[in-house]
Design an enzyme around this catalytic site. Structure first.
Site, PDB file in Angstrom:
ATOM      1  N   GLU A  98      51.102  36.803  65.387  1.00  0.00           N
ATOM      2  CA  GLU A  98      50.902  37.385  64.077  1.00  0.00           C
ATOM      3  C   GLU A  98      50.940  36.336  63.090  1.00  0.00           C
ATOM      4  OE1 GLU A  98      53.408  40.748  63.134  1.00  0.00           O
ATOM      5  OE2 GLU A  98      54.092  39.867  61.037  1.00  0.00           O
ATOM      6  N   PHE A  99      49.983  36.556  62.122  1.00  0.00           N
ATOM      7  CA  PHE A  99      49.698  35.636  61.018  1.00  0.00           C
ATOM      8  C   PHE A  99      49.773  36.233  59.722  1.00  0.00           C
ATOM      9  CE2 PHE A  99      47.530  34.277  64.715  1.00  0.00           C
ATOM     10  CZ  PHE A  99      47.644  32.939  65.103  1.00  0.00           C
ATOM     11  N   TYR A 128      56.241  57.666  54.228  1.00  0.00           N
ATOM     12  CA  TYR A 128      56.751  57.213  55.353  1.00  0.00           C
ATOM     13  C   TYR A 128      55.732  56.462  56.010  1.00  0.00           C
ATOM     14  CZ  TYR A 128      61.178  59.305  54.009  1.00  0.00           C
ATOM     15  OH  TYR A 128      62.254  59.549  53.494  1.00  0.00           O
ATOM     16  N   TYR A 136      62.626  48.866  64.925  1.00  0.00           N
ATOM     17  CA  TYR A 136      63.845  48.195  64.430  1.00  0.00           C
ATOM     18  C   TYR A 136      64.823  47.750  65.374  1.00  0.00           C
ATOM     19  CZ  TYR A 136      60.684  48.359  60.158  1.00  0.00           C
ATOM     20  OH  TYR A 136      59.872  48.002  59.409  1.00  0.00           O
ATOM     21  N   GLU A 188      67.144  50.323  55.633  1.00  0.00           N
ATOM     22  CA  GLU A 188      67.395  51.287  54.787  1.00  0.00           C
ATOM     23  C   GLU A 188      67.779  52.705  55.443  1.00  0.00           C
ATOM     24  OE1 GLU A 188      63.984  51.349  52.055  1.00  0.00           O
ATOM     25  OE2 GLU A 188      64.116  49.220  51.759  1.00  0.00           O
ATOM     26  N   GLU A 209      30.915  18.681  77.780  1.00  0.00           N
ATOM     27  CA  GLU A 209      29.690  18.870  78.551  1.00  0.00           C
ATOM     28  C   GLU A 209      28.801  17.636  77.967  1.00  0.00           C
ATOM     29  OE1 GLU A 209      26.459  22.120  79.575  1.00  0.00           O
ATOM     30  OE2 GLU A 209      27.380  22.009  77.833  1.00  0.00           O
ATOM     31  N   THR A 210      28.855  17.380  76.727  1.00  0.00           N
ATOM     32  CA  THR A 210      27.801  16.443  76.281  1.00  0.00           C
ATOM     33  C   THR A 210      28.358  15.100  76.321  1.00  0.00           C
ATOM     34  OG1 THR A 210      27.815  18.022  74.388  1.00  0.00           O
ATOM     35  CG2 THR A 210      26.664  15.613  74.046  1.00  0.00           C
TER      36      THR A 210
END
Lengths: 649, 649
Positions: free
Chosen positions: B56-57, B167, B190, B196, B456-457
């Site tokens: 998650e970002f 909701y 949760y 709440e 590879e190079t």
């Protein structure tokens, strides 16, 4: 082929005229985009100074004559003619659907033999509607070129009709008017003038009219002296005829055929030729030999003149003399380059076709027939959803798909009387080895293979013999190839400078006992070996779960995309399965009397055996498929295995 | 990459979730046929017992933060997350087109980084129209998954609205109602009850409602004890929640971030953790090390429980701690298998894409950007007519295509002051060798290559150094490969058990004098070497006359068709040419003052040099391209050549 090979052993190809040239786009090229017209091919060959030849045939009189002619097309096609043409004889119902009609013979040459073909058409005493109907049919069949002729009037009292077709010019105009630029049109030229023409000059003017009306090239009547033709060309050029003019070459093949031809064409045979021939008129071999020599000398003068881009041969439906002349001239393609590993159909709709299932490798004409109604072809791709329906099996039994051998010959090869399944194993084994069977005959073909073993299959001969002897009845196979040059005489195909590859493939019928053991063994070869195993009821066992095609032949060429012309396609395999099983019945069972033991043996195999195909994906390594079979037999031979097998079934 | 390589060195891939799986049909698979839904991927992984992780970002605050986050996506994507998700903050204009919006960040992850992505969406205080507009935009951008959240009410005095979104359940229902089954939907769970909620049980019932409304899986709030989560799962199962439940893992990364998070989420940190942390609260390294150890221990318990198919990490946009936890758990893909040699975009429309021009190998995001409006992609084929138009060059200059280095750093690498063309040769040479330049800096990137040399190079390093030193300014190259296993760590790609191939490729800028000699030399290498040589005006010299693509990377795999993912396509080369020349101006010229000598040198190169690409078609042999260059220099060095050249120009 037959235990056997993927290659069409006839090697039919449009040599040097690869129909691959323009087939690498992502959308099918339809008729409208035709870029491979005969006129364009001629233009390219003229520009590159590359002499060509073409071959004229007449329609056969009998169905068996048609079968022979078509296999002659395959053989002569391999020499690389630029085109062939088929003559038109109004009295012979030339536009019908008969196996022997000009229309069907030309269609077969195009569609099944992959030959660029010109259909003759005569207009004399024909209605416009009839002519248009013929042309529409020709177009529908994939024919792209018409030789427009007047034809001989029927009866003596022919008079010109107003608004009718009186000259070939009228036919040329009609074709251009009704079909615009669709057809390439050829017309006839008469180096000594048409026999009915008022004069040589008058005839030349007629020819100019035909060309001006829209003809693209000229083929001449036969002649016997090079200078006759060369003067004719000079005269044509002088009055402004600029299109290619192809000399009609007639290698003298016999005294009587020469006499008859001369009579029909109202030509005179030069004195110097008659002087040679008359003394040897009863010695066919001597006359043929002279005819070849005479034709070669004349052709050499013609080609050396710089006026002759290609030679047109009146073959009289024979092959020996013409091929020999072409060989001596160096025009016969001894090692025809195959544009693809299978013979490319010359139908314009099939131009984009560049991939086929491997299953029909030995029955390419059947594949073409069964897919002839496709709107487009898998363009280098076979996906789950991209396999259109195959034509029905029930009507695939066209005359040219039948075996060419008569029933007696088949019985001699495949057994007058079968003792048991082992007798069948022997037939397959003898086909592979080429040895004579106990009754002294060689097995030259099998129901799945019209022809003898392909050169490529010979590479696998020893292994194939071994497994057929034990009831692995092979009907198709190819060795693995890890990057051989595209010029390789046995496995090569495609443009120069490329490399070709193959995965090893093996396809065979075998008993359900063998299949049980085989499935056991195949677990050891996951995921190296892909298999499809199916019986006549369609019970299908495979480890190719995504139903994706497996590319088994491909080529890498300079400046091109990859070409993958042969695949093992799970969808089409189910269509092939029907055909492969049906061939036991259609071609083999039917040789025997009802209720005969021989019949029951073949019927038993048909009902109970499985059709198996195996691919070894590890193409850089030696094929493991022989080891798979060996492991299967080892398992069957071990006592423990028999128990396991028992407990499984 | 910069004298250089075809591979996206980040190795981004949907590891283990090859998007190639279903792309081998002949017609593009459109949205309607989506078979690679996130829910299906989860199902397959659960069935095979293959644990996954997700990341998650949150959206960055600044454009430069966005650039950094996106290169983090590339790096973390290489470890093989099943998906990433991007949070949604209503106050931050999350649905806008700003570089930093949730919408654009998630879109970039999908389209440019090839990551399966979940976009968060909150509904609190939103109109249905607004929500629908966000969802439509997400769909249009290729997003396929939504995390449906209520979000925090703004202000203290929030009351339920009739017919509004009160909701998350309402949002789930709305998505299913308006978009049917299009989106995969995630909801939040949760483990200790929503802060709440009236009660834990009440909250569980709410969760059940959300799932029943159409959610496909659950990601939980973070927690500190494995048993908290396991009890929660047990309770969910007890009331009939059967979908996957993914634990949210939060590796403690610092004292203050922990305090802040706990405050926001109203969670209590267990006593045993506080006891460890308090004494070391000023020692960041110690806390991080403890956080990693604590997360690893907890994850081990979770995975061992058999209740946890995958772990969801709250990364806080950092990478070290999460990667370390994943490494210790053995979930981080150390050697990610590349499904194709380039990073596959995760946009559903691009699923069928399986071939790209080699030119953008080092600028894959630019290629995706410039082709984003294509209706379909060349499905394994590039033909003359099948290259749709590329997006305009003028608008390709997206923030994430800009160099990540500030102007000063670029000047240090590429030269504060250039003396002559030789100074430029030196920059290219130093990029290849990795040596520091006279001012003590390493050249880490070039305008054509954002990153350091690909592994590879490195195989070509010595040759590349030699030719760059003499003014062959290489920007792309690949060695020839003749059938290496698809598992090869450097050049491998695609499914297991296959073989990969390449033709040697070299692309460079060089002077017109060099090009004159090169063309002379290339005659000797026909038809082995294909070339395209073009200057900024578009003067184009080539020996690929049919404008066909040349396949330069391909793979052969068990049970599949050939895959040819990289081609030299003459049509797209002309688009690439514009981009390649423009980069001299956009990225290099602009570093210098108007009229400065440095500026004039780069401008001169831009105006006068040619862009050259060479393919050696003979892939089984050692590449001849170095010999071509050597021959060119030999010709330039010989006195006779100079004369010839003089007489030619």
């Amino acid at each position: 082929v037959g235990g056997s090979s993927k290659s069409d052993s006839s090697g039919v190809s449009n040599s040097g005229e690869s129909s691959k040239e323009s087939s690498r786009c992502s959308t099918p090229v339809l008729d409208a985009d035709r870029t491979d017209r005969l006129r364009d091919k001629m233009k390219r060959r003229i520009e590159s100074g590359d002499h060509w030849f073409s071959l004229e045939f007449f329609p056969p009189r009998t169905a068996s004559g048609a079968v022979n002619l078509i296999s002659r097309f395959d053989r002569m096609g391999s020499g690389g003619p630029l085109f062939i043409d088929v003559t038109w004889h109004p009295s012979g119902d030339p536009g019908s659907d008969k196996e022997t009609s000009s229309m069907m013979i030309a269609s077969t040459a195009v569609n099944y033999c992959g030959l660029e073909s010109v259909l003759h058409l005569t207009c004399c005493n024909q209605t416009k509607e009839k002519i248009t109907a013929h042309l529409n049919k020709a177009k529908r069949l994939g024919l792209k070129n018409i030789m427009a002729l007047r034809g001989d009037p029927i009866g003596e009292d022919w008079v010109e009709e107003d608004g009718g077709f009186n000259y070939a010019t009228d036919l040329v105009k009609h074709i251009r008017c009704e079909f615009d630029d669709y057809f390439d049109i050829c017309v006839a030229g008469y180096p000594t003038g048409h026999p009915e023409a008022e004069s040589y000059d008058n005839d030349l003017r007629h020819l100019k009219e035909k060309v001006d009306a829209g003809a693209h090239f000229i083929v001449t009547q036969l002649f016997f002296r090079a200078e006759t033709f060369l003067r004719f060309v000079k005269d044509c050029r002088a009055i402004g005829i600029t299109c290619p003019i192809l000399p009609g070459i007639f290698p003298i093949q016999g005294y009587h055929s020469l006499r008859q031809l001369v009579k029909l064409s109202k030509l005179e045979v030069p004195e110097e030729i008659m002087q040679v021939i008359e003394p040897i008129k009863d010695n066919d071999a001597a006359i043929r030999s002279y005819g070849i020599q005479q034709a070669v000398e004349m052709c050499k003068v013609l080609l050396a003149s710089g006026e002759v881009p290609g030679l047109h041969f009146y073959t009289l439906n024979r092959e020996v003399a013409t091929i020999e002349v072409l060989r001596q001239l160096g025009l016969w393609a001894e090692d025809p380059r195959r544009p693809l590993p299978w013979a490319v159909s010359a139908h314009p709709k099939r131009k984009v076709e560049d991939v086929r299932p491997i299953f029909w490798a030995s029955r390419p004409k059947s594949y073409i027939y069964r897919t002839q109604d496709w709107d487009d072809f898998p363009n280098g791709r076979w996906g789950n959803s991209s396999s259109p329906a195959f034509g029905e099996l029930t009507d695939y039994y066209l005359f040219y798909l039948k075996s060419k051998s008569p029933k007696e010959a088949l019985l001699q090869m495949w057994g007058e009387e079968l003792m048991n399944e082992g007798s069948v194993y022997e037939v397959f084994t003898n086909y592979i080895t080429g040895q004579t069977n106990p009754s002294g005959h060689k097995v030259m073909c099998l129901p799945w293979n019209d022809d003898a073993l392909a050169p490529e299959t010979n590479l696998l001969k020893d292994e194939l013999e071994k497994v057929n002897r034990r009831g692995i009845l092979t009907i198709n196979s190819q060795p693995n190839i890890n990057g051989k040059p595209s010029s390789d005489p046995i496995v090569g195909w495609g443009p120069a400078g490329g490399y070709v590859f193959q995965k090893a493939y093996l396809e065979f019928f075998t008993s359900s006992e063998n299949v049980t053991a085989l499935l056991q063994v195949l677990k050891k070869y996951e995921p190296r070996v892909n298999y499809h195993i199916v019986n006549v009821q369609g019970k299908n066992i495979t480890n190719a779960h995504e139903m994706q095609p497996n590319a088994v032949t491909w080529g890498i060429f300079p400046g091109r995309e990859i070409i993958q012309p042969t695949v093992v396609d799970p969808v089409s395999f189910m269509y092939w399965k029907d055909e492969a099983f049906a061939l036991w019945i259609e071609q083999w069972v039917k040789l025997y009397e009802d209720e005969s033991p021989s019949r029951m043996i073949i019927q038993y195999i048909h009902d109970n055996y499985f059709l198996v195909n195996l691919v070894d994906n590890d193409f850089p390594l030696d094929s493991c498929l022989w080891q798979v079979i060996e492991d299967m037999f080892a398992l069957l031979d071990s006592p423990r295995a028999t128990q396991e097998e028992g407990s499984q079934s």
